[in-house]
Structures are given as structure tokens and as C-alpha cells.
Enzyme design. Structure first.
Site, PDB file in Angstrom:
ATOM      1  N   CYS A 123       7.254  75.529  52.667  1.00 41.71           N
ATOM      2  CA  CYS A 123       7.854  75.815  51.595  1.00 41.71           C
ATOM      3  C   CYS A 123       7.511  77.441  50.858  1.00 41.71           C
ATOM      4  O   CYS A 123       8.700  77.864  51.205  1.00 41.71           O
ATOM      5  CB  CYS A 123       7.758  74.939  50.100  1.00 41.71           C
ATOM      6  SG  CYS A 123       7.933  73.255  51.036  1.00 41.71           S
ATOM      7  N   ASP A 157      14.624  74.691  55.094  1.00 44.86           N
ATOM      8  CA  ASP A 157      13.605  75.335  54.341  1.00 44.86           C
ATOM      9  C   ASP A 157      11.779  75.406  55.421  1.00 44.86           C
ATOM     10  O   ASP A 157      11.087  76.203  55.885  1.00 44.86           O
ATOM     11  CB  ASP A 157      13.118  74.816  53.173  1.00 44.86           C
ATOM     12  CG  ASP A 157      12.185  73.497  52.738  1.00 44.86           C
ATOM     13  OD1 ASP A 157      12.402  72.808  53.854  1.00 44.86           O
ATOM     14  OD2 ASP A 157      11.220  73.857  51.933  1.00 44.86           O
ATOM     15  N   HIS A 177       9.009  77.642  43.330  1.00 44.31           N
ATOM     16  CA  HIS A 177       8.277  77.905  44.409  1.00 44.31           C
ATOM     17  C   HIS A 177       7.535  78.876  45.287  1.00 44.31           C
ATOM     18  O   HIS A 177       7.511  78.921  46.010  1.00 44.31           O
ATOM     19  CB  HIS A 177       7.839  76.485  45.907  1.00 44.31           C
ATOM     20  CG  HIS A 177       7.223  75.434  46.154  1.00 44.31           C
ATOM     21  ND1 HIS A 177       6.896  75.205  46.789  1.00 44.31           N
ATOM     22  CD2 HIS A 177       5.700  75.659  45.517  1.00 44.31           C
ATOM     23  CE1 HIS A 177       5.554  74.528  47.441  1.00 44.31           C
ATOM     24  NE2 HIS A 177       4.940  75.959  46.239  1.00 44.31           N
ATOM     25  N   LYS A 193       6.353  69.741  60.249  1.00 36.37           N
ATOM     26  CA  LYS A 193       6.341  70.698  58.785  1.00 36.37           C
ATOM     27  C   LYS A 193       4.938  71.082  59.323  1.00 36.37           C
ATOM     28  O   LYS A 193       3.770  70.002  59.146  1.00 36.37           O
ATOM     29  CB  LYS A 193       6.651  69.992  57.653  1.00 36.37           C
ATOM     30  CG  LYS A 193       6.040  70.624  56.608  1.00 36.37           C
ATOM     31  CD  LYS A 193       6.288  69.918  55.319  1.00 36.37           C
ATOM     32  CE  LYS A 193       6.233  70.734  53.951  1.00 36.37           C
ATOM     33  NZ  LYS A 193       6.149  69.843  52.591  1.00 36.37           N
ATOM     34  N   LYS A 210      14.679  74.261  43.087  1.00 31.21           N
ATOM     35  CA  LYS A 210      13.364  74.300  43.336  1.00 31.21           C
ATOM     36  C   LYS A 210      13.132  75.935  43.676  1.00 31.21           C
ATOM     37  O   LYS A 210      13.091  76.739  44.627  1.00 31.21           O
ATOM     38  CB  LYS A 210      12.951  73.376  44.419  1.00 31.21           C
ATOM     39  CG  LYS A 210      11.217  73.646  44.605  1.00 31.21           C
ATOM     40  CD  LYS A 210      10.992  73.365  46.287  1.00 31.21           C
ATOM     41  CE  LYS A 210       9.726  72.710  46.864  1.00 31.21           C
ATOM     42  NZ  LYS A 210       9.523  72.345  48.193  1.00 31.21           N
TER      43      LYS A 210
END
Length: 574
Positions: free
Chosen positions: A96, A300, A152, A318, A150
Site C-alpha cells: 500500500c 495499488d 496511508h 500482494k 484511504k
């Protein structure tokens, strides 16, 4: 050469489904190609700066969109992509914070100090304050800027907040994942807090509203209150489809035939997000923005296969530097594109959006030095060659060093124990530990966890620290050519050495107890003063709230479960 073992599925059966025989470079299998010769001359130069809508989804797998052959329904995304330009050589980062930081700064994470992991809620860390962000450059160009979703990118100081980094308004969460309804986030046992913010205030009154709906409604409200005669930039960073897997029941019902509960919920979340994009597109048309707008859609990072996502037929997931972790879903939809309805194989990276969008906005890039991104609008709109020829996926000196890596294996110029990855032209090199490396066909997702052994695995990867692939000819990373082409390995290692010489020190400070939500009224938010340095020490253990019940950290239990499951899978490798 590696030996492959396939259990639960035969190679013949996979070929019969068409997965292994998929011609990666055949655009007719993933998109419609423009056939109208008049499209090459349309449209003329922009009469005024375009409205820019950037949509970023969270943890959506490469396979999890309709036009990639998914069983998940995404009619809006499919239509927008088919009418625009699909980016099938598009790269993001595996997790992320790195993707978001590179989007916002146009710089590789080695140039912002964020090359290791993510920014965690209790770390005194954020996107470096000396970086001029994308929304700041758009503000300079006369744009009104809004962020929904979001963040982050850190929040320990008020100076780190979205409204201090170039956004006129903000509605969303500051941490990495929250409950879709209650907006609670736990960062460890007993370390829980509320995380939904309106501007710089806690948005307590919004609790109970499903975030995907809430964010789409906010975008519509912004468009309704703004004049289409003035340029606007809206960054929509959906929480979807990151865990926890939550969706309104009516969307889950559509996928009731799916045997895998995680995949069923995940699919519902993707379809719900697709409808949110439909509502945003409808609002652009209703309020007069659409004809002069550019919509960019991007994921992302790769999908988390343990949580319903699928990156098939790519390798990895991921958090890894295999293609399944870093090759993203991306497309651009706009009436302003000259050559529409086609697939682009131009090499594009998430850092490229910074100079591309600032250039579209007629902003000034001359004052911004050291960008790693390129203006790829001519490649997208006109079909010209991409100015990008290589991508540094990352160099992470803090990640666990590979047991069998050494300076000797790196020709004396690079320690192959260090996690790093780079693509130059058609070649991709990985060193160190690239992360979980299996291929997971979508069929194995239907009976989780009973069929997780139906994976395709390598038998010789545990003792390696260098991999080389011709990613154009072998996009699934099945044929390691590091031993056959040591000349190419050495050339790419030299590029890693070059980039490493430009890297700044890693910013990854220790967690600080002062960040506990109990010190901030039960919510996550800024906790350090302007005078506090990043290495603030001291403080005391947070007090237990007398007015709130202790919250169970369901996320922590899930993390523990997946760590144990991953360990078990790794121990059972053939």
C-alpha cells in the site's frame, strides 16, 4: 531449469481451459482495438485544463476484473476501459504505502526513504515533508483538489495530513485498513481506535455507513457543489477491496454459488465498488464535467490470494516482487483521448502519473527536480512509444536477507541476499527473497482452505537468490534464464548498483506508545507536536478508557492465522 510440480490440476487441464496458452501479446483477448481511422485525428488540443478523477482500488487482483476473464462482475469498469485505453504493461508496487507515495511524489521509494514495508499507525513517520506533492502542483495550476478514501502516508504530525499536503478537502481514513462500517482499526491487542476523518477532525457522525457508498456519495456531492468551468482534481482511494471482507448482503447474494466464502465476499466487494464507479461517472455527466474529464483507474498492488483475490495467470501475490504483486490493472477513460478503444502495451509505472497529470493540467514541472516518472500521455492518447524503458521495482536493505545470497553470486558488485527487483527493456531481475512465488489458478479458490494444495510450485527456488526472466516472452515467470544469460544478469545488477547510489536512508522508526488512540479520545490521529522529532522518546503506557469496552482485535487474529498457514504451506513445499 526449474522443475514444476502440479498437484490437483494437470497441465493438460490447464491448457484446456486456455490459461497457459493465452497469448499475452494478443490484444483481441483483452480489449477491443480502434478501427475507425478518424479517431487518430481526434480531438484537437484541449480548450482548457481537464478535470482529473484518479480512482485507486486496494488489493484488487490482476485477474479480478471482467475483461481479464474474471468470474466477478465489473460491467462499469469493463465499459470504461473498452471505450478508453487499457494499460496492459502497467506496474505498481507490491504493498500500500509504496504505491501511494510514488503516485503522490512521482519518485521511487528509494528516493523518499519509504523503501521498507508500510507506514504503521504508531510510527512517527510520514511522506517526507520536503516533497512537493501531485495535488500541490495541481493547486499551483489553478485546480481545486479533493481526496476521498484511504491515505496511508502517515499522520503522526498535523503537517502530514492530506489537507496539509495539497488537498483542499479530505474525507477518509488515515491508517491502512478499517472496518467498512464502524471505521475501527486495531494495530495489536487492545490498541484499537476509530479512523474516519473529515478534514482534520474525527468524523464520528459518519459511523455505520458502508465506506464504498460513503466515498462515492462524497464525490457526487463535491461535483454538485463545484463549477465545471473551473478545473478540479479528485483522488478517490477506495478502501475496497482490502480486508476485512465486508459487503452489503445484496451483493453477496449475487455470488451465492461460489463455494469459497472469502472469494464470495471479495467478489461482492469488487462489484459494489464497480457500481460506486458507475455513480461517480454518472455524476460527472450529470453536472457537466464529463466532456472535459480524464478518468484514471489503477490498483495499488496485487491481490491477496488468502483473502479471496486472484492474480492468475501471474506468479505471486500482494507483497511480492513477482508479476502477481507488481503488475496492476490500469486504464484511462476520457473523451479527450485521440485514439480510443484500444489496448496499450506501452511501459507505464505508477510514478508516471505525477508528470503526466501535471502536464495535462498545464502545470510547471521545471521546478521539480529528481522525478522518476515520465509524461506518458502521448503514449496513452496517441499510441506513441513510452519514454520509459526501465522500472526499479525496489531495493529494500532491511528486508530479511536471503540465506543463500552473497556478494560472490552478484559478480562482486551486488549482494544478492538483498531484496531487490528491476526491469530493463524486456528483462526482469530479482535478487534476495522476492516473496511467495506460487501460481494459484482461480479454480483452487472455490473450496478454501481444503484445496490450497492445488498450486503449481517450483522445486528449486529455496536455494536461489537470483532470477532472470524475459518478461515480454515469459510474462508468467516460468523460465528462469539467470544461468543461461549471466551477461544480462550482470548488466541489470549494474543498474541496481547505480540506483542504490542515489538512495536515501530508510525511514522506518520504532513505534511510539504515545500514538495509542486512548491518548487521542479513542481515535487515530496526529499525536506529535510540531517540535517533536521523528525519534521522539519517552511517554507512558496508554491508559485504559473507562468509557469504552475493550475491543477485540479480529484483524490481529487473522494476521496470526495467515502467518501460521503460510508457514505450514512453506514447510510442505515439494
Amino acid at each position: 531449469m526449474a522443475v514444476y510440480a502440479l498437484t490437483g490440476f494437470s497441465l493438460v487441464s490447464l491448457l484446456s481451459f486456455g490459461y497457459l496458452s493465452w497469448d499475452w501479446m494478443k490484444p483481441s483477448l483483452v480489449a477491443d482495438v480502434a478501427t475507425d481511422p478518424m479517431e487518430k485525428s481526434l480531438p484537437p488540443t484541449f480548450s482548457r485544463p481537464p478535470h482529473i478523477i484518479f480512482i485507486l482500488t486496494d488489493d484488487q487482483g490482476y485477474h479480478d476484473i471482467g475483461y481479464h476473464g474474471s468470474d466477478i462482475q465489473t460491467p462499469t469498469l469493463d465499459r470504461l476501459a473498452a471505450e478508453g485505453v487499457k494499460l496492459e504493461n502497467y506496474y505498481i508496487q507490491p504493498i500500500c504505502t509504496p504505491s501511494r507515495s510514488q503516485l503522490i511524489t512521482g519518485r521511487y521509494q528509494i528516493h523518499t526513504g519509504l523503501q521498507h514495508s508500510i507506514i504503521r499507525p504508531r510510527q512517527p513517520n510520514c511522506l517526507p515533508l520536503d516533497q512537493v506533492t501531485l495535488p500541490q502542483k495541481l493547486q499551483e495550476a489553478g485546480y481545486t483538489t479533493h481526496m476521498v478514501g484511504k491515505w496511508h502516508l502517515g499522520f503522526y504530525k498535523k503537517e502530514c495530513l492530506p489537507t496539509r499536503r495539497g488537498f483542499d478537502t479530505f474525507l477518509g481514513s488515515l491508517t491502512g485498513n478499517v472496518d467498512y462500517y464502524t471505521y475501527d482499526n486495531c494495530d495489536g491487542p487492545g490498541v484499537c481506535g476509530y479512523d474516519l476523518h473529515e478534514g482534520e477532525d474525527v468524523a464520528w457522525d459518519q459511523s455505520g455507513k458502508y465506506s464504498t457508498f460513503l466515498y462515492a456519495q462524497r464525490v457526487s456531492k463535491i461535483l454538485a457543489s463545484h463549477s465545471p468551468k473551473e478545473p478540479i482534481f479528485i483522488y478517490v482511494a477506495f478502501q475496497a477491496v482490502h480486508t476485512p471482507l465486508q459487503s452489503p448482503k445484496e451483493y453477496i447474494y449475487r455470488y451465492r454459488s461460489m463455494g469459497n466464502v472469502a472469494r464470495r465476499k471479495y467478489a461482492a466487494m469488487v462489484t459494489c465498488m464497480d457500481e460506486a464507479v458507475k455513480n461517480i461517472t454518472w455524476a460527472l455527466k450529470k453536472y457537466g464535467y464529463y466532456d472535459n474529464s480524464v478518468i484514471v483507474f489503477s490498483t495499488d498492488n496485487g491481490g491477496q490470494t488468502f483473502s479471496g483475490g486472484s492474480n492468475w495467470p501471474l506468479r505471486g501475490r500482494k507483497g511480492t516482487y513477482w508479476e502477481g504483486g507488481v503488475r496492476g490493472i490500469g486504464f484511462v477513460h476520457s473523451p479527450l483521448i485521440k485514439r480510443k478503444r484500444r489496448t496499450s502495451w506501452a511501459l507505464v509505472h505508477i510514478t508516471d502519473w505525477y508528470p503526466t497529470l501535471v502536464s495535462l493540467a498545464r502545470g510547471n514541472l521545471s521546478s521539480v527536480q529528481g522525478l522518476d516518472g515520465y509524461n506518458v500521455w502521448p503514449a496513452i492518447s496517441e499510441g506513441k512509444e513510452s519514454p520509459r524503458t526501465e522500472i526499479l521495482h525496489n531495493i529494500d536493505p532491511l528486508y530479511n536477507h536471503a540465506k543463500y545470497g552473497s556478494l560472490e553470486d552478484g559478480f562482486g558488485i551486488w549482494n544478492t541476499a538483498v531484496q531487490a527487483s528491476i526491469r530493463v527493456g524486456e528483462w526482469k531481475l530479482l535478487t534476495g527473497d522476492p516473496g511467495y512465488s506460487d501460481w494459484i489458478p482461480p479454480q483452487t479458490l472455490t473450496n478454501f482452505p481444503g484445496s490450497w494444495w492445488n498450486l503449481e510450485r517450483l522445486t528449486d527456488g529455496l536455494r536461489k537468490s537470483v532470477w532472470l526472466f524475459n518478461i515480454t516472452a515469459d510474462p508468467y515467470e516460468r523460465y528462469d534464464l539467470s544461468e543461461q544469460r549471466p551477461d544480462v544478469v550482470r548488466t541489470l545488477l549494474m543498474r541496481l548498483v547505480h540506483y542504490n547510489q542515489t538512495a536515501i536512508p530508510v525511514r522506518y522508526p520504532a513505534e511510539n506508545p504515545r500514538a495509542h488512540p486512548d491518548f487521542n479520545g479513542g481515535a487515530w490521529g496526529p499525536w506529535a507536536s510540531e517540535d517533536d522529532g521523528e525519534e521522539w522518546e519517552g511517554g507512558r503506557e496508554p491508559l485504559k478508557s473507562r468509557n469504552k469496552k475493550k475491543k477485540k482485535c479480529k484483524i490481529c487474529k487473522l494476521r496470526s492465522f495467515f502467518r501460521k498457514l503460510n508457514t505450514r504451506l512453506m514447510s510442505n513445499r515439494i
